[in-house]
Enzyme design. Sequence first.
Site, mmCIF file in Angstrom:
data_model
loop_
_atom_site.group_PDB
_atom_site.id
_atom_site.type_symbol
_atom_site.label_atom_id
_atom_site.label_comp_id
_atom_site.label_asym_id
_atom_site.label_seq_id
_atom_site.Cartn_x
_atom_site.Cartn_y
_atom_site.Cartn_z
ATOM 1 N N CYS A 131 0.835 -1.197 0.000
ATOM 2 C CA CYS A 131 0.000 0.000 0.000
ATOM 3 C C CYS A 131 0.878 1.258 0.000
ATOM 4 O O CYS A 131 1.536 1.544 -0.978
ATOM 5 C CB CYS A 131 -0.983 -0.033 1.169
ATOM 6 S SG CYS A 131 -2.333 1.171 1.016
ATOM 7 N N HIS A 158 -3.641 -5.116 0.481
ATOM 8 C CA HIS A 158 -3.096 -5.561 1.767
ATOM 9 C C HIS A 158 -3.096 -7.086 1.858
ATOM 10 O O HIS A 158 -4.103 -7.691 2.226
ATOM 11 C CB HIS A 158 -3.908 -4.971 2.919
ATOM 12 C CG HIS A 158 -3.670 -3.514 3.148
ATOM 13 N ND1 HIS A 158 -2.677 -3.051 3.991
ATOM 14 C CD2 HIS A 158 -4.271 -2.417 2.631
ATOM 15 C CE1 HIS A 158 -2.693 -1.727 3.991
ATOM 16 N NE2 HIS A 158 -3.649 -1.321 3.171
ATOM 17 N N GLU A 212 -1.712 -8.821 4.080
ATOM 18 C CA GLU A 212 -1.652 -9.251 5.478
ATOM 19 C C GLU A 212 -3.011 -9.486 6.103
ATOM 20 O O GLU A 212 -3.117 -10.180 7.127
ATOM 21 C CB GLU A 212 -0.856 -8.238 6.314
ATOM 22 C CG GLU A 212 -1.518 -6.884 6.526
ATOM 23 C CD GLU A 212 -1.231 -5.872 5.438
ATOM 24 O OE1 GLU A 212 -1.213 -4.674 5.754
ATOM 25 O OE2 GLU A 212 -1.019 -6.272 4.281
ATOM 26 N N SER A 234 -8.209 -10.862 35.245
ATOM 27 C CA SER A 234 -9.633 -10.758 34.926
ATOM 28 C C SER A 234 -10.276 -12.115 34.729
ATOM 29 O O SER A 234 -11.498 -12.236 34.754
ATOM 30 C CB SER A 234 -9.812 -9.930 33.644
ATOM 31 O OG SER A 234 -9.322 -10.645 32.521
ATOM 32 N N GLY A 235 -9.470 -13.148 34.511
ATOM 33 C CA GLY A 235 -10.007 -14.455 34.187
ATOM 34 C C GLY A 235 -10.091 -14.685 32.696
ATOM 35 O O GLY A 235 -10.386 -15.788 32.240
ATOM 36 N N GLY A 236 -9.835 -13.636 31.913
ATOM 37 C CA GLY A 236 -9.836 -13.772 30.468
ATOM 38 C C GLY A 236 -8.562 -14.424 29.966
ATOM 39 O O GLY A 236 -7.625 -14.685 30.727
ATOM 40 N N VAL A 237 -8.521 -14.669 28.666
ATOM 41 C CA VAL A 237 -7.389 -15.369 28.067
ATOM 42 C C VAL A 237 -6.093 -14.587 28.250
ATOM 43 O O VAL A 237 -5.070 -15.140 28.664
ATOM 44 C CB VAL A 237 -7.641 -15.617 26.564
ATOM 45 C CG1 VAL A 237 -6.437 -16.283 25.912
ATOM 46 C CG2 VAL A 237 -8.893 -16.455 26.370
ATOM 47 N N ASP A 238 -6.124 -13.297 27.986
ATOM 48 C CA ASP A 238 -4.897 -12.504 27.965
ATOM 49 C C ASP A 238 -4.230 -12.425 29.336
ATOM 50 O O ASP A 238 -3.037 -12.703 29.470
ATOM 51 C CB ASP A 238 -5.188 -11.098 27.443
ATOM 52 C CG ASP A 238 -5.845 -11.114 26.075
ATOM 53 O OD1 ASP A 238 -5.643 -12.095 25.340
ATOM 54 O OD2 ASP A 238 -6.579 -10.167 25.756
ATOM 55 N N SER A 239 -4.993 -12.040 30.348
ATOM 56 C CA SER A 239 -4.390 -11.920 31.675
ATOM 57 C C SER A 239 -4.001 -13.289 32.223
ATOM 58 O O SER A 239 -3.024 -13.413 32.967
ATOM 59 C CB SER A 239 -5.335 -11.201 32.641
ATOM 60 O OG SER A 239 -6.518 -11.937 32.855
ATOM 61 N N SER A 240 -4.735 -14.338 31.841
ATOM 62 C CA SER A 240 -4.410 -15.691 32.302
ATOM 63 C C SER A 240 -3.071 -16.151 31.737
ATOM 64 O O SER A 240 -2.219 -16.683 32.462
ATOM 65 C CB SER A 240 -5.507 -16.674 31.893
ATOM 66 O OG SER A 240 -6.746 -16.310 32.448
#
EC number: 6.3.5.2
Length: 539
Positions: free
Chosen positions: A81, A176, A178, A230-236
């Site tokens: 681009c 693009h 990607e 938080s219990g979410g994927v990222d913080s876990s």
Amino acid sequence: MHDKVLILDFGSQVTQLIARRVREAHVYCEIHPNDVSDAFVREFAPKAIILSGSHASTYEDHQLRAPQAVWDLGVPVLGICYGMQTMAVQLGGKVEWSDHREFGYAEVRAHGHTRLLKDIQDFATPEGHGMLKVWMSHGDKVTELPPGFKLLASTPSCPVAGMADEARGYYAVQFHPEVTHTVQGRALLERFVLEIAGAKPDWVMRDHIDEAVKAIREQVGDEEVILGLSGGVDSSVAAALIHRAIGDQLTCVFVDHGLLRLDEGKMVMDMFAGRLHAKVVHVDASEQFLGHLAGVTDPEAKRKIIGREFVEVFQAEAKKLSNAKWLAQGTIYPDVVESGGTKTKKATTIKSHHNVGGLPETLGLKLLEPLRDLFKDEVRELGVALGLPHEMVYRHPFPGPGLGVRILGEVKREYADLLRRADAIFIEELRGTKATAQDAAAGLCGEGDVGKSWYDLTSQAFAVFLPIKSVGVMGDGRTYDYVTALRAVQTTDFMTAHWAHLPYALLGRVSNRIINEVRGLSRVVYDVSGKPPATIEWE
């Protein structure tokens, strides 16, 4: 020593997707600002260089150029681009404003006489021309090829949609590759990185774990770290990675801000304190959060308030730890890019994320974000490699601000309670409903998806509370209650997404249950917006 690809970022919102595609080819790469020095480019010693897109214009911003060393090194270069346009301008071509801008889906005629596109096509025209289904996003166009270049691709409104100087290994495309909307994009990038550049595909997630663990240990030393869980994927996954690096130097703080999913507090404590044996402190701060959110309707203001309160809670808990110097967060790249926080700082801000936008300059803790350069699918891959259970790693993502950004307008406890129950019903039905052969025949899923739950076939699904009332009929009486919207999307990287084509029977069952089981809700609607133009979360 791994072969390396250097990605120069000119400020595109999707630059990191380029890195994601290169990593999928198991080649190590790094993103750096476009204005790095010539010495840096030489010392990096890249096997290849990729120039990203940008929202800027080559003829308006004359400073936004690639370093001269890019052209002096003698390695293959791919422009995407804006990257194509700056390649054209810097090497003697011409770029002009287009009176027919292209944003979104397009079909490009591939001139397959170059190494980059040879035998790569989505379909052929009756005349035998190979065609590519791609994603465009540009307002300028190349009107004159640089010396030594030939045409690579074209569209009716963009005569130069790609160009190449194969003698020097320079290739460029206006679209693009990607993004997932460009069907053959991965094949194109792999062709460039593996075949044209000859990079060795020897970088795997295990290498990333080893490097991340080493970096965390060097960064933290013997100091203590506090992490908002938080219990979410990222913080876990962030917690598991940091725990592997420094063990009991990590204390996880689980904050109940009154905006969690149904029974989430119990689940988080059972999983982390019980199964992972991590140090977890449970803080009930719901009154504090809801009190500060009272009367606030602006989405940005709500996110800032939630981020600020998180910081205050973390600071209070950190004071109880004698050596706490670091605040760890599960920030991933989509959070950063939507906040305008790319490495060049040139990307346009879409919305603030509490992980990256809510931290004051006076924060008394240093920031540790080990997942900052990873996409959601990479985070899941990392979680599996770290040995986390499947139900944790493949749980749908949940925003840090919680239901605060799924309640439009003012946040009230009453609204949160209604939304929690509606959301739980939606998720329960998605988990309990498996895709059928009829669903596959109707094009709702692939044949290989038959037998999988619709929860696993969607990347993120949730309910949204709308602060408007709608007339309904229950029994013999008139009702006048609130509306909830259901949102389900399918994506691999969360930078772009399609709305999920769920079976009508499933949607009907969810709607019927919500209206009958959640007193206070009288109407259910389904969101059929893609990303872009919409974001996944409503606020």
